[in-house]
Design an enzyme around this catalytic site. Structure first.
Site, PDB file in Angstrom:
ATOM      1  CB  ALA A 215      -0.926  -0.011   1.208  1.00 59.14           C
TER       2      ALA A 215
ATOM      3  N   GLY B 299       9.511  -1.067  -7.575  1.00 58.17           N
ATOM      4  CA  GLY B 299       8.840  -2.259  -8.061  1.00 58.17           C
ATOM      5  C   GLY B 299       8.253  -3.113  -6.958  1.00 58.17           C
TER       6      GLY B 299
ATOM      7  N   GLY C 180      -0.501  -9.252 -17.946  1.00 57.71           N
ATOM      8  CA  GLY C 180       0.409 -10.364 -18.150  1.00 57.71           C
ATOM      9  C   GLY C 180      -0.381 -11.656 -18.252  1.00 57.71           C
TER      10      GLY C 180
ATOM     11  CD  GLU D 260       4.049  -8.301 -17.552  1.00 59.55           C
ATOM     12  OE1 GLU D 260       3.088  -7.567 -17.889  1.00 59.55           O
ATOM     13  OE2 GLU D 260       4.069  -8.946 -16.487  1.00 59.55           O
TER      14      GLU D 260
ATOM     15  CG  HIS E 189     -46.875  13.899  10.579  1.00 58.10           C
ATOM     16  ND1 HIS E 189     -47.422  12.942   9.747  1.00 58.10           N
ATOM     17  CD2 HIS E 189     -47.729  13.998  11.630  1.00 58.10           C
ATOM     18  CE1 HIS E 189     -48.543  12.496  10.269  1.00 58.10           C
ATOM     19  NE2 HIS E 189     -48.750  13.114  11.416  1.00 58.10           N
TER      20      HIS E 189
END
EC number: 2.7.7.23
Length: 453
Positions: free
Chosen positions: A11, A82, A143, A157, A348
């Site tokens: 993340a 990467g 891929g 790929e 109401h």
């Protein structure tokens, strides 16, 4: 003996395509940050240890990922080199010696535990690497998973694929499981001899095979593997999440007349035989018991609606609202931190805030519990079987006794005993003919202004 597992959740991306001041994994799906959905999926797969690889907004991401029953340690990825490099940011956690390492992504919030369990099962059956793939009729850009004799031999790929390989529709999701006893050795062998100079996790397929290891793949539904990179994709993910959850609820016995117009939160609970009319929104923390009816255009969050109770149309229940059996909150009413007793009616145009309404009481149209003096909030207590006339203001703190009557238009500032009648308004006076004089005066003023113009 049960196998141990560490989930590594990536993340740390910069989220540039999201065009946002915060990390994309903090953006909500069904009222919850998408990273929390991922952790929930991991937990439901029986994994209680998570290494969270963070970058941008690290503290906020770690906080959003925290859920009960899951131990999370955050690891900062200083450089974005990467996916292989990102996983190794959690080297310290991986080195603790788990049987399985599961790698997933913080921006894939639709994933469920099925594919995660299947990947772990592949490890248990002897694979060193198990890749999670999906079939799609739109494989361009992904891929391709190339399989021979039941083993995954490569992830090709698209730019490197032959025409025959491009025809393959089984694609790489990016998620994978790795033999925990070999993980650090395999990961450390990933090189960066490529155009971008990055370390790609997909290289593990060929690395493991070159060392004599077995590599396999398991399948997942395409939609579960959908990643989120921009607001358009976020909207698609939200739509599919809602569709999936609505279907689950309807199959469990909830009636939704127009399900595509009902919006749920991640923790919405609706019981069997409840009826949900069109255009209803459930914010976080809503619990609707069996047999309750939610009429159209209502908004409910942080509230509990008991069996047989009725809400709306056009009602709003805010946090702390609690409706007992058979009670009713009708059109254009708002309840916040208020308990509505058994069979009580708030029909109401009413605001009930920081209040208790006793069983069987009736709250007339336009009634307001005045709970805030600009600094502090105070409570209004209305006893059982009381009657509050229309357009009344109950100025807290104040108590209305059992069976008491409040005359319409009253402003009540003092406690009212049980079975008493309270009036808090100016006495009506009638002055015959005065309306004619007032009208004549107004017309004269109007004529004078017109003459001056």
């Amino acid at each position: 003996m049960e196998r141990t597992c560490l989930a590594v959740i990536l993340a740390a991306g910069d989220s540039t395509r999201m065009k946002s001041s915060k990390s994309k994994v903090l953006h909500p799906v069904a009222g919850r940050p998408m990273i929390a959905h991922v952790v929930e999926a991991v937990a439901s797969a029986g994994i209680s240890s998570v290494a969270l690889v963070v970058g941008r907004d690290a503290g906020e991401v770690a906080k959003a990922a925290s859920i009960d029953g899951v131990g999370i340690e955050a690891y900062l990825q200083q450089q974005r080199l990467g996916t292989g490099h990102a996983v190794l940011a959690a080297r310290e956690a991986i080195a603790k010696g788990y049987d399985d390492i599961l790698v997933t992504y913080g921006d894939v919030p639709l994933q469920t535990n099925g594919p995660l369990k299947a990947a772990r099962q592949g490890l248990a059956e002897g694979s060193d690497v198990v890749v999670i793939g999906f079939h799609t009729d739109r494989p361009t850009g992904y891929g391709r998973l190339l399989v021979k004799d039941g083993e995954l031999i490569a992830i090709r790929e698209e730019k490197d694929a032959s025409d025959a390989e491009r025809a393959v529709t089984w694609c790489n999701s990016g998620l994978m499981a790795i033999n925990g006893r070999k993980a650090l050795d395999l990961l450390s062998r990933i090189g960066n001899a490529n155009a971008k100079g990055e370390f790609y996790l997909t290289d593990l397929v060929e690395i493991a095979r070159s060392l004599g290891g077995r590599v396999t793949a398991v399948d997942a539904p395409e939609i579960e593997m959908t990643g989120c990179n921009n607001r358009a994709e976020l909207a698609v993910i939200e739509r599919f999440w809602q569709e999936r959850r609505r279907r689950e609820m309807m199959l469990a016995g909830v009636t939704m007349i127009a399900p595509e117009t009902v919006f749920l939160s991640y923790d919405t609970v609706i019981g069997q035989d409840a009826l949900i009319e069109p255009n209803v929104v459930f914010g976080p923390g809503a619990v609707i018991d069996s047999g309750a009816v939610i009429h159209a255009f209502s908004h409910i969050e942080g509230a509990h609606v008991s069996e047989g109770a009725t809400v709306g149309p056009f009602a709003r229940l805010r946090p702390g609202a609690d409706l007992a059996m058979g009670s009713k909150v009708g059109n254009f009413c708002e309840v916040k931190n208020g308990r509505i007793g058994v069979g009580a009616k708030v029909n109401h145009l009413t605001y009930i805030g920081d209040a208790v309404v006793g069983a069987g009481s009736n709250i007339g149209a336009g009634t307001i519990t005045c709970n805030y003096d600009g600094v502090n909030k105070s409570e209004t207590v209305i006893g059982e079987n009381a009657f509050i006339g229309s357009n009344s203001s109950l100025v807290a703190p104040v108590t209305i006794g059992d069976g008491a009557y409040i005359a319409s238009g009253s402003v009540i500032t003092v406690d009212v005993p049980a079975d008493a009648l309270a009036l808090g308004r100016a006495r009506q006076e009638i002055k015959p003919g005065r309306a004619t004089l007032l009208r004549q005066r107004a017309l004269a003023i109007k004529a004078a202004k017109k003459a001056e113009a």
